[in-house]
Each structure stands twice: as structure tokens, then as C-alpha cells.
Design an enzyme around this catalytic site. Structure first.
Site, PDB file in Angstrom:
ATOM      1  CE  LYS A   8      -2.352   2.143   4.657  1.00  0.00           C
ATOM      2  NZ  LYS A   8      -1.439   1.103   5.165  1.00  0.00           N
TER       3      LYS A   8
ATOM      4  CB  SER B 175      -0.935   0.016   1.212  1.00  0.00           C
ATOM      5  OG  SER B 175      -0.234   0.319   2.381  1.00  0.00           O
TER       6      SER B 175
END
Lengths: 211, 211
Positions: A163, A126
DNA sequence: GTTGAAACTGACCATATGGTCGGGTAGTAT
DNA sequence: ATACTACCCGACCATATGGTCAGTTTCAAC
């Protein structure tokens, strides 16, 4: 004492450095004498004292009790370890940190860092557009303040994830952004806790080779 | 010999590690005895031999001639230096590499790396979306083969720059892509030479503190 | 109940190793 | 001329330090 590090002092510094790199531990006086091609301990002692006064090395009493602090205009660190606490996921937040017991080497001004950093192995894709791929390791510095754009390590519930932290003046205001268009942003809830900031990324092909 | 590292062996390993981290050099037998709370050298010797057989440490003859190689399921590296050859630019390719004489510490299986890596300080903001900001340092491993998506260090003329290497089956086929929408792709010409791949990024707030 | 590995004891030895002493030389600044 | 710094010599000393020896204890495997 002048303020310049003389050529001879650099020679010794370089010799010490070389020795540490090659063997893993500091040299003896004899080894230093050989390296500099001098015959007396005193020569080494003199040089060592000057290097120490400049803060380039530290020397204690005892055999091989040398440590390089700074190489003048060059820099040297001592090795440190960041515990690999577990595998975090760069994909869907999956399993949280589990203690795997692996360690990863880092180099730095150790003392300051020991408690405040840890290293995580990334699984998932991701964050590929931020240069973090499956299998890479990231070094996280724990901190409390973040600015938009920081790549952060966050706990969501009891799961950990890496993230990009985004804070905007328009909706959705504050959120975690995966760096992969296939994943959705993660909005902030009470369950999201930012733990630290990614300050170093080590590509897997590199650090796995030293395992 | 069984294949498990016993608790006691781990204790010693941990003690050695702790000592190296704290002092910069390996412990003596006496220090190890104290750490493990045993009274005999033989105890240490026994443990050391087992650790060495497993390849976790290396031990030579002489005082403090210990070096940790692998911490079993834990990993340890020795410190090494990557010369900071100069400042490259992540913005418009500006000035090329100049020898600044600065060094930066890295940790790893040193021998293999010495010649093949170097570290660069980044100036400019053309790679911010890849997590590389102005002032950061990148560790470059020289290599000859690249795959699309690699972040690479390239020389363009006599200037150096860090960009993402892209190779596509449609135009423009092969190019260097800045990770910042404000910059344009750089097409390949005879002047572009890929030198290596970025294998580690150190955020400036981290590595500058150890300068 | 014998075997073997892991861990440990306590006394002892040899010498590698850091450190000292009392100098010397070359260069540079005042 | 004097003084100071950087660097060096060669002989010497004290002991920290690695290493040895001949055992014992514990525990699990067979």
C-alpha cells in the site's frame, strides 16, 4: 596511465559484454582475440590489465574468470535473484507470504542487496492507480524509515500487503492508502508493521515471459 | 526420467547459481564437486545432463560454459543492458532524448529484448502518483498498441515524455494524463507519437547506487 | 527378484586455455 | 633524443579443466 579509456579498451569491453549477453558466460582469450582481430594473447592481456586497473572489470586466475563491473560511462551489473517469497495481495490483505520457491531475476550491485531485498508477486487491484496491477512483481527493499507517499510492503497480523504509506498532520494522521478508490484506507494498529519499500515494479507481461 | 527435479539436482542448481552470483561467472567441475561434496566428475556430469534435459541450464563444450536458463520452479535471467538513451521529463515536456551514453543493467531473456527496449531517466514530478519520481529510471518496451491506463512514453514534437495513456468514450476521448493534479492533460495532436510502454520502474535510490 | 533410474567412485586422458618470454612499432610528451 | 604509454607479434609452456571408462550402490516399481 592517462585517465581516458581508449577506443581499443572499449572495443574489448564491448566484445566481452556481447559475449556474456549472448552466451551467459565470459569469453576465452581466443574468442577475445578473434573479436578484436589480434593474434596475440599479450594484446588481450595488456588491455585486460588496463581495464581492471580502472575497475571496469575484474579478472581472476583461471579460465573465463572475467566479470564486468562497470562499462566506463556505461554500467553493467551481474545477475542476481530476488526470491519470490510468495504472493502478497494488493486487495484486501488476504493470505500472507508463503514460500513458493519461485525466483525472479534482478540486476544490480549484487553483494549489497542479497539480504535486504525480496520480490513479491501482487494479486489484486488495490494499487492499480500506482501502476501496480494484478500479477505484477514488486521488488521490496527492507528498511525502517519511510516518508509519506512511499509505496510500502506491510505486514498486518500475519498477512502481507502493498500500500502507499501516508503520514499527515491531520486525521487520520498515519495510514496505509490503497491506490484504488474502491478500497478503504487502513489505519495503523499495533498489528501493522512496515517491512520495506517498493523500489521496483515489474509489469507481469514482462517478467512472466522469462519464467 | 521422472518429471520431478530431485533434491540433488536442486543442490547443484543452487550451487551454480550461488557461484554465478558471487563471482560473475560459472563454476568449474571441481568447484561443483566441492559444493556437492562428491569426488567424481561423473556425478556432476550426470546431474548436469539431467538439468539440461529439463531445460534448466544450457551447457556447451568448454570450460565454464554453463548458463542457467530456468531454475525449475525458480527463475534466473542473464544480465542485459538497456541503454539510457537520455533524460525524459515527467513534468512539462522539456528536452527530448539525447544520447548520454549511460547504460543501465536489466535482467531477462535477453535475445528477445535487445532492440525493443530502452531505459529513460525521469526528470520532473508529473507522474508522482503513479510511483514515478524525479530521478527514477523507467524501462520502456516499444510497442504499437496500447490500452487505456497504460503508462507510456510518447514523443511530442521532438520532445519525449512519460504519461498515462487514456482512451475514453466521452471527451476528450484520447489523451495523455499526468499523474499529478498540478498538471493538465495533454490532448492528442498529429505531433503526439506513442513509442512504448513503461514495463518497469526503478526508484532512483536503487539504480543510482549501481552507477 | 528383476529392471531401471539416480547418484556416485576413482583412475585416466586430451587439450583448451591462461599465462610467459622476448621482443617490435607508432605516437606523444619533455 | 629520450622516455613513456598503448598496442601488438609469435612461439612456447604448464596445467587447469572438461570429458571418458568401467564399474558400484541405493532405492523404488512391477
Amino acid at each position: 596511465m592517462k585517465n581516458a579509456v581508449t577506443a581499443r579498451q572499449k572495443d574489448l569491453l564491448a566484445a566481452i559484454y556481447e559475449h556474456i549477453v549472448n552466451t551467459g558466460y565470459p569469453p576465452t582469450f581466443e574468442e577475445m582475440r578473434e573479436a578484436l582481430n589480434v593474434s596475440s594473447n599479450q594484446s588481450i592481456l595488456d588491455l585486460l590489465e588496463k581495464l581492471q586497473r580502472r575497475g571496469l572489470i575484474k579478472k581472476e586466475s583461471g579460465s573465463r574468470t572475467l566479470a564486468i563491473l562497470h562499462l566506463g560511462y556505461q554500467v553493467l551489473g551481474r545477475p542476481a535473484l530476488a526470491p519470490i517469497l510468495g504472493t502478497t495481495t494488493a486487495g484486501l490483505p488476504a493470505e500472507s507470504i508463503e514460500i513458493t520457491g519461485e525466483w525472479h531475476p534482478i540486476s544490480s550491485d549484487v553483494s549489497r542487496l542479497k539480504e535486504e531485498m525480496f520480490m513479491l508477486k501482487i494479486s489484486g487491484d488495490s494499487m492499480i492507480n500506482a501502476g501496480i496491477n494484478d500479477g505484477d512483481a514488486v521488488l521490496v527493499q527492507t528498511m525502517k524509515e519511510f516518508v509519506s507517499g512511499d509505496i510500502v510492503f506491510a505486514e498486518i497480523g500475519d498477512e502481507g500487503t502493498v500500500k502507499r504509506f501516508m503520514s499527515d498532520d491531520k486525521p487520520p494522521y498515519v495510514y496505509l492508502k490503497p491506490e484504488n478508490p474502491n478500497y478503504k484506507n487502513i489505519l495503523f494498529t499495533d498489528d501493522v508493521r512496515l517491512k520495506g519499500k517498493v523500489i521496483s515494479v515489474l509489469k507481469s507481461e514482462h517478467w512472466q515471459s522469462v519464467k
